[in-house]
Design a protein around this motif. Structure first.
Motif, mmCIF file in Angstrom:
data_model
loop_
_atom_site.group_PDB
_atom_site.id
_atom_site.type_symbol
_atom_site.label_atom_id
_atom_site.label_comp_id
_atom_site.label_asym_id
_atom_site.label_seq_id
_atom_site.Cartn_x
_atom_site.Cartn_y
_atom_site.Cartn_z
ATOM 1 N N UNK A 94 48.913 104.661 29.296
ATOM 2 C CA UNK A 94 49.260 103.293 28.920
ATOM 3 C C UNK A 94 49.357 103.128 27.405
ATOM 4 N N UNK A 95 48.403 103.705 26.672
ATOM 5 C CA UNK A 95 48.330 103.491 25.231
ATOM 6 C C UNK A 95 49.249 104.398 24.426
ATOM 7 N N UNK A 96 49.476 105.618 24.926
ATOM 8 C CA UNK A 96 50.193 106.604 24.115
ATOM 9 C C UNK A 96 51.469 107.144 24.757
ATOM 10 N N UNK A 175 56.059 120.332 22.106
ATOM 11 C CA UNK A 175 56.329 118.987 21.615
ATOM 12 C C UNK A 175 56.201 117.975 22.754
ATOM 13 N N UNK A 176 55.673 116.809 22.434
ATOM 14 C CA UNK A 176 55.563 115.733 23.413
ATOM 15 C C UNK A 176 56.058 114.451 22.761
ATOM 16 N N UNK A 177 56.565 113.548 23.592
ATOM 17 C CA UNK A 177 57.031 112.257 23.097
ATOM 18 C C UNK A 177 55.908 111.248 23.235
ATOM 19 N N UNK A 178 55.530 110.643 22.121
ATOM 20 C CA UNK A 178 54.478 109.643 22.119
ATOM 21 C C UNK A 178 55.009 108.370 21.490
ATOM 22 N N UNK A 179 54.498 107.239 21.954
ATOM 23 C CA UNK A 179 54.897 105.957 21.385
ATOM 24 C C UNK A 179 53.739 104.983 21.518
ATOM 25 N N UNK A 180 53.421 104.301 20.437
ATOM 26 C CA UNK A 180 52.339 103.331 20.459
ATOM 27 C C UNK A 180 52.714 102.165 21.362
ATOM 28 N N UNK A 181 51.708 101.552 22.005
ATOM 29 C CA UNK A 181 52.011 100.477 22.951
ATOM 30 C C UNK A 181 52.296 99.144 22.275
ATOM 31 N N UNK A 182 51.957 99.011 20.977
ATOM 32 C CA UNK A 182 52.224 97.794 20.201
ATOM 33 C C UNK A 182 51.521 96.556 20.756
ATOM 34 N N UNK A 183 50.498 96.748 21.557
ATOM 35 C CA UNK A 183 49.693 95.618 22.025
ATOM 36 C C UNK A 183 48.266 95.810 21.539
ATOM 37 N N UNK A 184 47.577 96.796 22.092
ATOM 38 C CA UNK A 184 46.215 97.080 21.653
ATOM 39 C C UNK A 184 46.186 97.970 20.410
ATOM 40 N N UNK A 185 47.241 98.768 20.217
ATOM 41 C CA UNK A 185 47.235 99.750 19.140
ATOM 42 C C UNK A 185 48.471 99.587 18.263
ATOM 43 N N UNK A 186 48.323 100.024 17.004
ATOM 44 C CA UNK A 186 49.455 99.888 16.075
ATOM 45 C C UNK A 186 49.920 101.219 15.507
#
Length: 273
Positions: A94-96, A175-186
């Motif tokens: 969920x977060x990453x 390599x892995x694709x990661x993206x911040x959730x922009x809700x709990x984390x920045x």
């Protein structure tokens, strides 16, 4: 099987909130220490706002229900332990956006790649539960792949106690694709434990007391295999930070004997959630 980590009795008026966090390793540059996935929490959050932590969060009732409904996944684990492991995997996705600790549950299972992880994360955000996501993609969690690392009972604001189980997971390399959730984390990033501690000393990162102590412990381990062996060498029991006086100065400390090289710091310098 009975849970060997029975929690200590809470003080009157306290309610322990079960939580779980995942320390994810990946191989770093050859000859250098492995890296760990870290997330920077949004400053507006009530708990650990602005702090850099490991992915994780509260154990939901849905996590407990899923652990109880799928005994084949639990494989002898205590249900609370199994629910915490499910929560750690769910919160990490969920977060990453990182899909870790999964195996195929049926022949037509979707590949566990970056594309599937993006789709699974979107479905998780929509449903709020891991069970439907796993069923849809034909996956099952490999709960045994998570290595118990520690269990902390830090007392925060009056009436609020977190019972947090820490687990290790190995991503390997690639390599892995990661993206911040922009809700709990920045922000999220990979770093060795030593580099994260150095950044905190320079004021580039804000670390709360449990995260700092665990990074110091992890800094003793060059890679996942070393961390797994280190975890096996020490008992796991609820760690409750306490305050003691040293030469008239209050210190926030933890007990010795659990693998931590640093047992405390002056209370005035300690960052509590």
């Amino acid at each position: 099987m009975a849970d060997p980590l029975s929690p200590p009795a809470a003080l009157p008026g306290e309610r322990a909130e079960p939580a779980a966090t995942l320390i994810v390793f990946r191989k770093g540059v050859p000859g250098q220490a492995s890296q760990i996935l870290l997330v920077e929490r949004s400053a507006q959050l009530r708990f650990a706002g602005g702090a850099t932590v490991f992915p994780g969060g509260k154990v939901d009732q849905a996590d407990k229900a899923l652990a109880a409904a799928r005994p084949a996944w639990v494989q002898g684990l205590d249900e609370d332990d199994a629910a915490a492991r499910l929560a750690a995997l769910r919160e990490t996705l969920e977060e990453t956006g990182l899909l870790v600790g999964m195996a195929s549950a049926r022949p037509d299972a979707a590949p566990r790649d970056a594309t599937a992880a993006v789709a699974a994360r979107a479905m998780l955000a929509e449903t709020g539960q891991m069970g439907p996501v796993l069923d849809h993609f034909g996956w099952r969690p490999d709960l045994g792949a998570l290595v118990p690392w520690a269990r902390w009972w830090p007392r925060g604001k009056p009436g609020r106690v977190f019972d947090t189980r820490f687990y290790l997971a190995d991503l390997g390399s690639g390599a892995v694709d990661l993206a911040v959730d922009n809700t709990e984390n920045r922000h999220l990033f990979w770093s060795s434990a030593y580099e994260a501690l150095d950044a905190a000393e320079r004021g580039a990162l804000h670390l709360i007391f449990p995260t700092r102590r665990n990074l110091e412990r992890l800094a003793q381990c060059a890679d996942f295999a070393a961390a797994r062996a280190h975890a096996a060498a020490f008992p796991i029991a609820p760690i409750i930070p306490g305050t003691v006086l040293r030469d008239g100065v209050p210190w926030l400390t933890i007990p010795d004997g659990y693998g931590y090289p640093v047992l405390g710091e002056p209370l005035a310098e300690a960052h509590r959630a």
